[in-house]
Motif scaffolding. Structure first.
Motif, mmCIF file in Angstrom:
data_model
loop_
_atom_site.group_PDB
_atom_site.id
_atom_site.type_symbol
_atom_site.label_atom_id
_atom_site.label_comp_id
_atom_site.label_asym_id
_atom_site.label_seq_id
_atom_site.Cartn_x
_atom_site.Cartn_y
_atom_site.Cartn_z
ATOM 1 N N VAL A 223 57.858 11.529 65.234
ATOM 2 C CA VAL A 223 58.753 12.431 64.828
ATOM 3 C C VAL A 223 59.796 11.796 63.745
ATOM 4 C CG1 VAL A 223 58.647 14.071 66.299
ATOM 5 C CG2 VAL A 223 60.459 12.809 66.578
ATOM 6 N N ILE A 224 59.988 10.655 63.854
ATOM 7 C CA ILE A 224 60.748 9.601 63.209
ATOM 8 C C ILE A 224 59.969 8.545 63.021
ATOM 9 C CG2 ILE A 224 63.084 8.365 62.666
ATOM 10 C CD1 ILE A 224 64.343 10.783 64.256
ATOM 11 N N ALA A 225 59.702 8.100 61.808
ATOM 12 C CA ALA A 225 58.551 6.740 61.816
ATOM 13 C C ALA A 225 59.252 5.549 61.446
ATOM 14 C CB ALA A 225 57.626 7.059 60.519
ATOM 15 N N ARG A 226 60.360 5.356 62.456
ATOM 16 C CA ARG A 226 60.958 4.118 62.276
ATOM 17 C C ARG A 226 61.824 3.848 63.794
ATOM 18 N NH1 ARG A 226 66.331 2.831 59.593
ATOM 19 N NH2 ARG A 226 66.152 1.174 61.328
ATOM 20 N N SER A 227 62.014 2.693 64.144
ATOM 21 C CA SER A 227 62.768 2.239 65.323
ATOM 22 C C SER A 227 64.019 2.083 65.148
ATOM 23 C CB SER A 227 61.854 1.252 66.205
ATOM 24 O OG SER A 227 61.826 0.215 65.648
ATOM 25 N N PHE A 228 64.856 1.908 66.443
ATOM 26 C CA PHE A 228 66.473 1.678 66.189
ATOM 27 C C PHE A 228 66.733 0.674 67.099
ATOM 28 C CE2 PHE A 228 65.451 6.130 64.659
ATOM 29 C CZ PHE A 228 66.022 6.182 63.595
ATOM 30 N N TYR A 229 67.771 0.288 66.941
ATOM 31 C CA TYR A 229 68.606 -0.657 68.009
ATOM 32 C C TYR A 229 68.928 0.368 69.096
ATOM 33 C CZ TYR A 229 71.535 -4.283 70.210
ATOM 34 O OH TYR A 229 71.918 -5.120 71.135
ATOM 35 N N ARG B 178 72.096 9.559 60.830
ATOM 36 C CA ARG B 178 72.062 10.648 61.650
ATOM 37 C C ARG B 178 70.932 11.699 60.903
ATOM 38 N NH1 ARG B 178 78.032 13.053 61.413
ATOM 39 N NH2 ARG B 178 77.599 13.190 59.329
ATOM 40 N N TYR B 179 70.364 12.075 62.144
ATOM 41 C CA TYR B 179 69.121 13.007 61.729
ATOM 42 C C TYR B 179 69.354 14.611 62.311
ATOM 43 C CZ TYR B 179 66.383 8.660 60.784
ATOM 44 O OH TYR B 179 65.844 7.668 60.408
ATOM 45 N N GLU B 180 69.054 15.480 61.513
ATOM 46 C CA GLU B 180 68.921 16.887 62.019
ATOM 47 C C GLU B 180 68.057 17.182 63.310
ATOM 48 O OE1 GLU B 180 71.069 18.515 60.586
ATOM 49 O OE2 GLU B 180 71.282 17.812 58.338
ATOM 50 N N ARG B 181 68.370 18.239 63.849
ATOM 51 C CA ARG B 181 67.476 18.440 65.003
ATOM 52 C C ARG B 181 66.076 18.682 64.755
ATOM 53 N NH1 ARG B 181 70.991 22.375 68.855
ATOM 54 N NH2 ARG B 181 72.917 21.127 68.743
ATOM 55 N N ASN B 182 65.643 18.737 63.230
ATOM 56 C CA ASN B 182 64.323 18.723 63.187
ATOM 57 C C ASN B 182 63.761 17.478 62.310
ATOM 58 O OD1 ASN B 182 65.380 18.566 60.513
ATOM 59 N ND2 ASN B 182 64.665 20.572 59.532
ATOM 60 N N PHE B 183 64.482 16.588 62.627
ATOM 61 C CA PHE B 183 64.270 14.863 62.510
ATOM 62 C C PHE B 183 64.250 14.502 60.987
ATOM 63 C CE2 PHE B 183 61.636 16.696 66.215
ATOM 64 C CZ PHE B 183 62.487 15.904 67.270
ATOM 65 N N THR B 184 64.946 15.341 60.180
ATOM 66 C CA THR B 184 65.042 14.978 58.886
ATOM 67 C C THR B 184 66.406 14.119 58.799
ATOM 68 O OG1 THR B 184 66.257 16.869 58.278
ATOM 69 C CG2 THR B 184 63.900 16.807 57.821
ATOM 70 N N LEU B 185 66.367 13.016 57.970
ATOM 71 C CA LEU B 185 67.317 12.325 57.810
ATOM 72 C C LEU B 185 68.638 13.104 57.069
ATOM 73 C CD1 LEU B 185 68.632 9.352 58.324
ATOM 74 C CD2 LEU B 185 67.845 8.787 55.707
#
Lengths: 351, 632
Positions: free
Chosen positions: A296-302, A328-335
């Motif tokens: 749903v979010i095409a990247r990874s995070f620390y 910060r991402y919205e609940r619908n996974f948009t940045l």
């Protein structure tokens, strides 16, 4: 010489946040609702440069999005300490766990001024407040080999009441159904502790290397990364669901899948976790093996976690010797936006 | 030998700090006369080279190379504390982008490639010099920012020396040296032992109330012996063999922001070197072989670490050079075989390097030029071809111009390649180019001597290796991610005056180094154009010595400009000024010479850090007694 420091530093950092990020207990309900400057908001715990630096705290005002950097230093005129690890709060008391400095700093959330410190902790890592008991539980690795323990902290007196021996590399700790759960992140077990007697009730066998936990109703979901190939025979990650004495384990479909960063979507209906390709969703009610599908979010995070009151937060630590950012991402996974953080933003405390 | 002496004289034109030392002070160098430029690859025109001031060696015989470089030259030092890890940066290089050579053989640990300058005591080494600028075509991987050269001289007579010194914070050292010279052979031995508590007081800025504390768990002990035997078995041929054994144990103190440390590191090293040099007809020939064996033991009771890392190296080189008129043609063949064992590797790791370096040199009356091309294979894979061009032109009797251009590279270390987890076997060597040009001027007017040298440098290094976490896999891994550009200016000057028994000498070094990221990884755009961490843009060293008859006084000054500690340049260490004062005298007694020196370190008691949150000692004291036997 450098090699030794590197070894030390790498292990420290590796163990401190990359793989076994402590799960924040979203069910914690501090008794008095504070009206302090830092009474409500988001606290980003920045580990700091892992060899020769200090951790910092970034405070984000939830409603305005205003960011304050290094609030501990600003309030106290001294640095927080080396490798800040996690934070919890109870009423107007904030507790900051500083791993390599071996301490817990207590601050007043009215102004973030230090009110006390517990020193000589043995590599403390995760922290959770045990409901309204007035106690906090802090995992201590003790060493990089052998078993760790859990320190029971009396928040009011800032004293260690007792210590409970657990398994290897206890990192994530959660409050669930009036129990404390501690994940032994170098093994395949989760220890359940009775906070009244401060004794171990039982040890649950889960998947290899449990790294994060989320409480949903009567279920405690434990995400296990599995054993990576560099650490022995590779095993797949798994999601264990603990309900009472029962443990239901769902394995990931491929042994090369090593998930981390389990968190509950703010809507409460789905779990989120991370693989190298990005962030994925998972329904807690599903069964069978886990196939990740499309991120749903095409990247990874620390670090990645969800604010129970709002947005999704992912951190980017960049090169670990410069300030990171918070996405910060919205609940619908948009940045939605990005905010500045300190060096190596490794965990977030929401309140 | 005359020819070589000529090069030595030529070399002085680019080393003004050396000129400024009076003949008398060089005569008082300990024990042996350093034979300059014995190694063909060290006869590099156009590259700057400096040696320690002789008075510094006299006052601080137990000093390490790190102690010296803090006060002289343009290298920037990063130290974790007295006797702690100390690395250097030259011209904006990383710690691994410099090399150390002993008798021309590279000493670097193939696992991490990081030289720790506190492990090299100058008393043992006899002759030390630092050369700035790339010499990658000569010395291969890592010779990017500069090189440190350790070289034993050849004793001219029987002599001996002993010294003892006491320093604040439980620091004691003693050393012996002796040499025997027979008609065709010689033998020399040097030994050193040093121990220190390093429990100096400091203000802990990281603790509530900024309390005064004493550094804990910082003791160290160091001992070493270096022996060499040589035999001039033919007028044109010489055989030398050296053995250097050294052990070092040190406690690793916590930083101000950490809990008490229990970490201990112990290093032991055995190093052998054999060389056969001579002349056959028109050919100058040399064969050198080195064998290195080092063990690094790291233990931390609190954290549960107990690890040993070992490496062995077999180094060989054959060189041949012949002269046709003003032209000299040379060929150098080098090979190195490394093995390393570490609990962090999956097994024993090996590496074989083979290099061929053809070269041409012009020895003109006013012009010296040198062109080389290094062709090297590592485990059968060709690494970047490394050409170099060095030119020196005498523009006037007192004025010399120099120009050097070189390709540079650094091979990834074993840790970069094989560390479990995270090692990246697909790493490419860091590689780039470096150029420099400068002017040197020297003039003698009666008893006054002046020297000024200034030069600009530029370097561009790509595929810079950086360790970054693989966020989801949970470990760090190195990648060829960045491109770094350095440019700057280096200035040296010296003035000396002799009036009867009074000698005055003022030397200085200034360096401006702008080292910035030109290409970075995804999401790191904020780092573009930012100065690299721990590299000061401005650095100044200065020394003033007064000698009168058998007495001397010295003052050394070291300025480090602001150093960033975060790569986005948001955090930094402030600039620092350090002063050191020395007073000493000597008394001859027959052929014996007794020297007594007192030193005040950090004379103005200024708090400073070379690495963030690592305290350094305030004002402290040292007294040194040295006796030379059969001194001339």
């Amino acid at each position: 010489m450098k090699q030794s420091f590197q070894r030390f530093g790498l292990l420290l950092l590796l163990s401190s946040g990359l793989l076994f990020t402590a799960c924040k207990d979203e069910t914690t309900t501090p008794t008095p609702e504070p009206t302090a400057a830092y009474g409500s908001g988001i606290f980003v715990v920045n580990e700091g440069p892992f060899q020769n630096g200090t951790g910092t705290i970034t405070f984000i005002n939830r409603s305005s999005g205003a960011v304050q950097q290094d609030v501990f230093q600003a309030a106290n005129g001294r640095p927080l300490g080396n490798v800040a690890q996690s934070m919890a709060s109870f009423g107007t008391v904030g507790m900051l766990v500083v791993n390599n400095a071996g301490k817990i700093e207590f601050v007043d959330l009215k102004d973030f001024k230090s009110t006390g410190v517990i020193e000589n902790m043995a590599l403390p890592s995760g922290i959770v407040v045990a409901g309204n008991t007035g106690k906090a539980y802090v995992t201590e690795w003790v060493s990089f080999s052998g078993n760790g323990r859990v320190a029971v902290i009396d928040i009011a007196s800032k004293q260690v009441l007792r210590r409970i021996a657990v398994g290897e590399f206890p990192n994530a700790v959660a409050w669930h159904n009036n129990r404390i759960f501690v994940a032994n992140s170098n093994q395949n077990t989760v220890v359940e502790i009775d906070p009244q007697a401060d004794t171990i009730l039982r040890t649950h066998t889960v998947g290899d290397r449990p790294n994060s936990m989320v409480s949903v109703g009567n279920s405690l979901f434990v995400l296990c990364s599995g054993t990576p190939s560099w650490a022995g025979t590779e095993t797949a990650g798994a999601l264990a669901e603990i309900v009472g004495n029962q443990v239901n384990i769902r394995n990931f479909t491929a042994a090369t899948m090593h998930p981390g960063q389990l968190t509950l979507h703010p809507d409460g209906g789905s779990l989120l976790y991370q693989l190298p390709e990005g962030v994925y969703t998972l329904l807690p009610t599903a069964s069978g093996s886990i196939t990740p599908g499309t991120p749903v979010i095409a990247r990874s995070f620390y670090h990645f976690s969800a604010d129970p009151q709002g947005l999704l937060y992912g951190t980017d630590a960049k090169d670990f010797v410069s300030n990171g950012v918070i996405l910060r991402y919205e609940r619908n996974f948009t940045l939605r936006d990005s905010l500045p953080a300190g060096i190596a933003p490794g965990s977030i405390h929401y309140r | 030998m005359k020819k070589w002496s000529g090069f030595f004289v030529l070399g002085l034109f680019v080393s003004p700090a050396t000129w400024a030392q009076t003949a008398d002070t060089s005569r008082q160098l300990p024990l042996v006369q350093v034979e300059e430029h014995r190694h063909p690859a060290e006869r590099q025109p156009a590259l700057q080279r400096q040696s320690p001031d002789t008075l510094l060696l006299r006052a601080l015989p137990a000093a390490s190379v790190a102690d010296w470089l803090q006060w002289q030259g343009s290298a920037s030092l990063r130290s974790y504390g007295p006797n702690g890890l100390a690395t250097l940066s030259m011209r904006g290089s990383s710690a691994q982008q410099n090399t150390i050579l002993w008798e021309g053989l590279p000493l670097l640990n193939p696992m991490n490639g990081t030289p720790d300058l506190n492990l090299y005591p100058m008393w043992l080494l006899g002759g030390v010099s630092v050369q700035t600028g790339s010499s990658a075509s000569d010395f291969g991987s890592g010779a990017i920012g500069g090189a440190l050269h350790f070289r034993q001289g050849i004793p001219q007579k029987h002599d001996a020396a002993v010294f003892t010194e006491m320093r604040s914070f439980g620091d004691y050292a003693g050393g012996v040296a002796a040499s025997v010279r027979a008609c065709k052979g010689w033998y020399q031995i040097r030994g050193l032992y040093r121990t220190a508590q390093n429990n100096f007081p400091y203000t802990n800025m990281a603790r509530f109330g900024n309390p005064e504390e004493r550094l804990a768990h910082a003791a160290h002990a160091q001992g070493g012996i270096l022996q060499e035997a040589g035999w001039q078995f033919h007028p044109n041929w010489r055989l030398r063999a050296a053995w250097w054994v050294q052990a070092h144990r040190r406690e690793l103190p916590a930083s101000m922001t950490e809990q008490q440390s229990t970490a201990v590191q112990a290093d032991t090293a055995h190093r052998f070197a054999v060389s056969l040099t001579g002349q056959a007809g028109r050919w100058q020939l040399a064969f050198r072989q080195g064998l290195l064996r080092e063990v690094n033991h790291f233990a931390d009771e609190r954290l549960g670490f107990d690890e040993r890392h070992r490496f062995n190296a077999l180094l060989q080189e054959i060189s041949a050079a012949t002269t046709l008129g003003r032209h000299e043609f040379s060929q150098l063949l080098q090979q190195a075989y490394y093995t390393a064992n570490s609990p962090n590797f999956s097994g024993q790791e090996r590496q074989y390097r083979l290099a061929l370096v053809p070269g041409w040199r012009l020895n003109g009356a006013k012009t010296t030029a040198r062109v080389q091309l290094r062709v090297e294979m590592v485990d059968g894979q060709l690494v970047p071809l490394t050409p170099s061009l060095q030119v020196e032109q005498r523009l006037a009797p007192a004025l010399q111009m120099r120009l050097a251009v070189s390709r540079t590279y650094r091979l990834p270390g074993f840790n970069d390649l094989y560390w479990q987890p995270g090692g990246n076997a697909d790493l490419q060597p860091e590689n780039g180019w470096q150029a420099e040009t400068g002017l040197g001027w020297k003039k003698q007017w009666g008893s006054w001597a002046f020297s000024v040298d200034g030069g600009a440098f530029w370097s561009d290094l790509t595929d810079w290796i950086i360790w970054l976490p693989n966020t989801s896999l949970g470990y760090w891994t190195p990648r060829n991610l960045r491109r770094v550009q350095s440019m700057g200016w280096e200035q040296q000057w010296g003035v000396s005056k002799q009036w009867r028994k009074l000698k005055l000498r003022l030397n200085g070094d200034y360096a401006y180094v702008a080292t910035t990221h030109r290409e970075v990884g995804v999401g790191e755009q904020e780092l573009l154009g930012k100065q690299l961490i721990y590299i000061p843009k401005h650095q100044l060293r200065s020394r003033f010595f007064v000698e009168h008859a058998s007495f001397f006084a010295g003052w050394q000054y070291s300025y480090n400009g602001l150093r960033f500690t975060s790569s986005d340049n948001r955090f930094f260490l402030p600039n620092q000024h350090l002063h050191q004062i020395m007073l000493g005298g000597s008394k001859a007694w027959g052929k014996q010479l007794l020297r007594l020196t007192g030193t005040i370190h950090n004379a103005f008691n200024l708090p400073y850090q070379l690495i963030a949150w690592r305290p350094m000692p305030g004002r402290h004291y040292q007294i040194t007694l040295q006796i030379n036997f059969n001194a001339s």
